[in-house]
Scaffold this motif. Structure first.
Motif, PDB file in Angstrom:
ATOM      1  N   ALA A 121       0.823  -1.213   0.000  1.00  0.00           N
ATOM      2  CA  ALA A 121       0.000   0.000   0.000  1.00  0.00           C
ATOM      3  C   ALA A 121       0.855   1.259   0.000  1.00  0.00           C
ATOM      4  CB  ALA A 121      -0.928   0.002   1.214  1.00  0.00           C
ATOM      5  N   ASN A 122       2.111   1.146   0.458  1.00  0.00           N
ATOM      6  CA  ASN A 122       2.999   2.309   0.521  1.00  0.00           C
ATOM      7  C   ASN A 122       4.097   2.261  -0.534  1.00  0.00           C
ATOM      8  OD1 ASN A 122       1.852   3.863   2.736  1.00  0.00           O
ATOM      9  ND2 ASN A 122       2.308   2.020   3.934  1.00  0.00           N
ATOM     10  N   LEU A 123       3.797   1.612  -1.648  1.00  0.00           N
ATOM     11  CA  LEU A 123       4.719   1.578  -2.773  1.00  0.00           C
ATOM     12  C   LEU A 123       5.047   3.004  -3.202  1.00  0.00           C
ATOM     13  CD1 LEU A 123       5.985  -0.406  -4.934  1.00  0.00           C
ATOM     14  CD2 LEU A 123       3.978   0.122  -6.331  1.00  0.00           C
ATOM     15  N   THR A 149       4.091   8.139  -2.740  1.00  0.00           N
ATOM     16  CA  THR A 149       3.313   6.934  -2.495  1.00  0.00           C
ATOM     17  C   THR A 149       2.048   6.974  -3.354  1.00  0.00           C
ATOM     18  OG1 THR A 149       2.055   7.933  -0.699  1.00  0.00           O
ATOM     19  CG2 THR A 149       4.103   6.772  -0.100  1.00  0.00           C
ATOM     20  N   LEU A 150       1.387   5.858  -3.416  1.00  0.00           N
ATOM     21  CA  LEU A 150       0.103   5.781  -4.117  1.00  0.00           C
ATOM     22  C   LEU A 150      -0.894   6.749  -3.484  1.00  0.00           C
ATOM     23  CD1 LEU A 150       0.058   1.906  -4.327  1.00  0.00           C
ATOM     24  CD2 LEU A 150       0.485   3.482  -6.246  1.00  0.00           C
ATOM     25  N   LEU A 151      -0.870   6.842  -2.160  1.00  0.00           N
ATOM     26  CA  LEU A 151      -1.751   7.765  -1.449  1.00  0.00           C
ATOM     27  C   LEU A 151      -1.439   9.216  -1.810  1.00  0.00           C
ATOM     28  CD1 LEU A 151      -3.951   8.271   0.696  1.00  0.00           C
ATOM     29  CD2 LEU A 151      -2.146   8.215   2.403  1.00  0.00           C
ATOM     30  N   MET A 152      -0.159   9.564  -1.873  1.00  0.00           N
ATOM     31  CA  MET A 152       0.226  10.928  -2.260  1.00  0.00           C
ATOM     32  C   MET A 152      -0.325  11.260  -3.644  1.00  0.00           C
ATOM     33  SD  MET A 152       1.882  13.866  -2.051  1.00  0.00           S
ATOM     34  CE  MET A 152       3.384  14.050  -1.124  1.00  0.00           C
ATOM     35  N   ALA A 155      -2.868   9.903  -5.280  1.00  0.00           N
ATOM     36  CA  ALA A 155      -4.330   9.987  -5.257  1.00  0.00           C
ATOM     37  C   ALA A 155      -4.781  11.283  -4.589  1.00  0.00           C
ATOM     38  CB  ALA A 155      -4.919   8.780  -4.528  1.00  0.00           C
ATOM     39  N   ALA A 156      -4.123  11.671  -3.496  1.00  0.00           N
ATOM     40  CA  ALA A 156      -4.477  12.911  -2.793  1.00  0.00           C
ATOM     41  C   ALA A 156      -4.199  14.120  -3.667  1.00  0.00           C
ATOM     42  CB  ALA A 156      -3.693  13.013  -1.485  1.00  0.00           C
ATOM     43  N   TYR A 157      -3.049  14.143  -4.305  1.00  0.00           N
ATOM     44  CA  TYR A 157      -2.653  15.266  -5.160  1.00  0.00           C
ATOM     45  C   TYR A 157      -3.545  15.380  -6.392  1.00  0.00           C
ATOM     46  CZ  TYR A 157       0.633  18.688  -7.046  1.00  0.00           C
ATOM     47  OH  TYR A 157       1.216  19.845  -7.522  1.00  0.00           O
ATOM     48  N   SER A 158      -4.208  14.285  -6.731  1.00  0.00           N
ATOM     49  CA  SER A 158      -5.122  14.291  -7.881  1.00  0.00           C
ATOM     50  C   SER A 158      -6.571  14.500  -7.470  1.00  0.00           C
ATOM     51  CB  SER A 158      -4.972  12.976  -8.651  1.00  0.00           C
ATOM     52  OG  SER A 158      -3.649  12.839  -9.133  1.00  0.00           O
ATOM     53  N   GLY A 159      -6.830  14.599  -6.168  1.00  0.00           N
ATOM     54  CA  GLY A 159      -8.167  14.926  -5.685  1.00  0.00           C
ATOM     55  C   GLY A 159      -9.147  13.778  -5.607  1.00  0.00           C
ATOM     56  N   HIS A 160      -8.672  12.554  -5.542  1.00  0.00           N
ATOM     57  CA  HIS A 160      -9.547  11.384  -5.549  1.00  0.00           C
ATOM     58  C   HIS A 160      -9.895  10.952  -4.118  1.00  0.00           C
ATOM     59  CE1 HIS A 160      -8.708  11.483  -9.729  1.00  0.00           C
ATOM     60  NE2 HIS A 160      -7.476  11.031  -9.614  1.00  0.00           N
ATOM     61  N   VAL A 161     -10.870  11.613  -3.545  1.00  0.00           N
ATOM     62  CA  VAL A 161     -11.189  11.430  -2.127  1.00  0.00           C
ATOM     63  C   VAL A 161     -11.554   9.984  -1.787  1.00  0.00           C
ATOM     64  CG1 VAL A 161     -13.610  12.154  -2.291  1.00  0.00           C
ATOM     65  CG2 VAL A 161     -12.391  12.448  -0.155  1.00  0.00           C
ATOM     66  N   ASN A 162     -12.361   9.335  -2.588  1.00  0.00           N
ATOM     67  CA  ASN A 162     -12.753   7.951  -2.290  1.00  0.00           C
ATOM     68  C   ASN A 162     -11.566   7.002  -2.352  1.00  0.00           C
ATOM     69  OD1 ASN A 162     -15.416   8.714  -1.896  1.00  0.00           O
ATOM     70  ND2 ASN A 162     -15.968   8.351  -4.033  1.00  0.00           N
ATOM     71  N   VAL A 208      -8.456   7.876  -1.827  1.00  0.00           N
ATOM     72  CA  VAL A 208      -7.655   8.202  -0.647  1.00  0.00           C
ATOM     73  C   VAL A 208      -8.195   7.455   0.574  1.00  0.00           C
ATOM     74  CG1 VAL A 208      -7.079  10.070   0.978  1.00  0.00           C
ATOM     75  CG2 VAL A 208      -6.820  10.434  -1.495  1.00  0.00           C
ATOM     76  N   GLU A 209      -9.505   7.464   0.764  1.00  0.00           N
ATOM     77  CA  GLU A 209     -10.118   6.738   1.884  1.00  0.00           C
ATOM     78  C   GLU A 209      -9.793   5.249   1.826  1.00  0.00           C
ATOM     79  OE1 GLU A 209     -14.086   9.423   2.773  1.00  0.00           O
ATOM     80  OE2 GLU A 209     -14.157   7.966   1.141  1.00  0.00           O
ATOM     81  N   GLU A 210      -9.890   4.661   0.645  1.00  0.00           N
ATOM     82  CA  GLU A 210      -9.624   3.224   0.489  1.00  0.00           C
ATOM     83  C   GLU A 210      -8.150   2.893   0.721  1.00  0.00           C
ATOM     84  OE1 GLU A 210     -11.733   0.735   0.175  1.00  0.00           O
ATOM     85  OE2 GLU A 210     -13.470   2.079   0.170  1.00  0.00           O
ATOM     86  N   LEU A 211      -7.263   3.767   0.261  1.00  0.00           N
ATOM     87  CA  LEU A 211      -5.834   3.525   0.482  1.00  0.00           C
ATOM     88  C   LEU A 211      -5.484   3.628   1.969  1.00  0.00           C
ATOM     89  CD1 LEU A 211      -4.431   5.403  -2.625  1.00  0.00           C
ATOM     90  CD2 LEU A 211      -4.291   2.934  -2.189  1.00  0.00           C
ATOM     91  N   ILE A 212      -6.096   4.582   2.653  1.00  0.00           N
ATOM     92  CA  ILE A 212      -5.887   4.701   4.100  1.00  0.00           C
ATOM     93  C   ILE A 212      -6.380   3.434   4.798  1.00  0.00           C
ATOM     94  CG2 ILE A 212      -6.622   5.929   6.186  1.00  0.00           C
ATOM     95  CD1 ILE A 212      -6.676   8.507   4.417  1.00  0.00           C
ATOM     96  N   ALA A 213      -7.544   2.949   4.389  1.00  0.00           N
ATOM     97  CA  ALA A 213      -8.110   1.740   4.994  1.00  0.00           C
ATOM     98  C   ALA A 213      -7.203   0.529   4.777  1.00  0.00           C
ATOM     99  CB  ALA A 213      -9.503   1.467   4.413  1.00  0.00           C
ATOM    100  N   ARG A 214      -6.395   0.569   3.731  1.00  0.00           N
ATOM    101  CA  ARG A 214      -5.493  -0.549   3.421  1.00  0.00           C
ATOM    102  C   ARG A 214      -4.072  -0.299   3.926  1.00  0.00           C
ATOM    103  NH1 ARG A 214      -9.648  -0.688  -0.002  1.00  0.00           N
ATOM    104  NH2 ARG A 214     -10.293  -2.679  -0.930  1.00  0.00           N
ATOM    105  N   GLY A 215      -3.915   0.698   4.780  1.00  0.00           N
ATOM    106  CA  GLY A 215      -2.614   0.930   5.400  1.00  0.00           C
ATOM    107  C   GLY A 215      -1.758   2.003   4.777  1.00  0.00           C
ATOM    108  N   GLY A 216      -2.322   2.790   3.866  1.00  0.00           N
ATOM    109  CA  GLY A 216      -1.559   3.882   3.275  1.00  0.00           C
ATOM    110  C   GLY A 216      -1.117   4.871   4.341  1.00  0.00           C
TER     111      GLY A 216
END
Length: 139
Positions: free
Chosen positions: A23-25, A32-35, A37-44, A46-54
């Motif tokens: 999840a932190n590739l 990271t994948l989370l970074m 997604a966040a920088y691109s504004g994809h809120v859902n 981002v939530e799913e990546l956090i739930a998977r350990g981002g």
């Protein structure tokens, strides 16, 4: 996978993580994948990546955090999700608080719990309406 994070292809990305992709590739710039997604504004996503350990506080090679990136891009909903997940608004350079201050995003300063101690003298001051290219009619 990095393009999937940027382009909000949650079906592909989340299936890959569920199958064992870390999840932190990170990419070559340390994003990271989370970074991404966040920088691109994809809120859902981002939530799913956090739930998977981002990691909400992972810094990239430029010392930027996901929450500061979301503040910079003016994605308030992403900022709120990251803040609720415990992202540190004082981590990175510039911090999310400093970024909100520089871009005069007063509503986010409150969300981020900013205090006067969070803004050092070396943080650029926000532009006034006039300096930002206004018609000059503001008072």
């Amino acid at each position: 996978m990095f393009d999937a994070a940027r382009n909000n292809n949650g079906a592909l990305l989340l299936a890959a993580i569920d199958a064992g992709l870390p999840a932190n590739l990170t990419n070559a710039q340390g994003n990271t994948l989370l970074m991404l997604a966040a920088y691109s504004g994809h809120v859902n996503l981002v939530e799913e990546l956090i739930a998977r350990g981002g990691d909400v506080d992972a810094l990239n090679d430029n010392l930027q955090s996901p929450i500061a990136g979301a503040v910079f891009k003016d994605y308030d909903d992403v900022v709120h999700v990251l803040a609720q997940a415990g992202a540190d608004p004082r981590k990175g350079k510039p911090t999310a608080i400093e970024t909100a201050y520089m871009f005069n995003r007063k509503q986010l300063l409150e969300t981020l719990g900013a205090t006067s101690d969070d803004i050092s003298d070396n943080v650029p001051k926000p532009l006034s309406s006039y300096e930002a290219g206004s018609s000059g009619t503001e008072k």
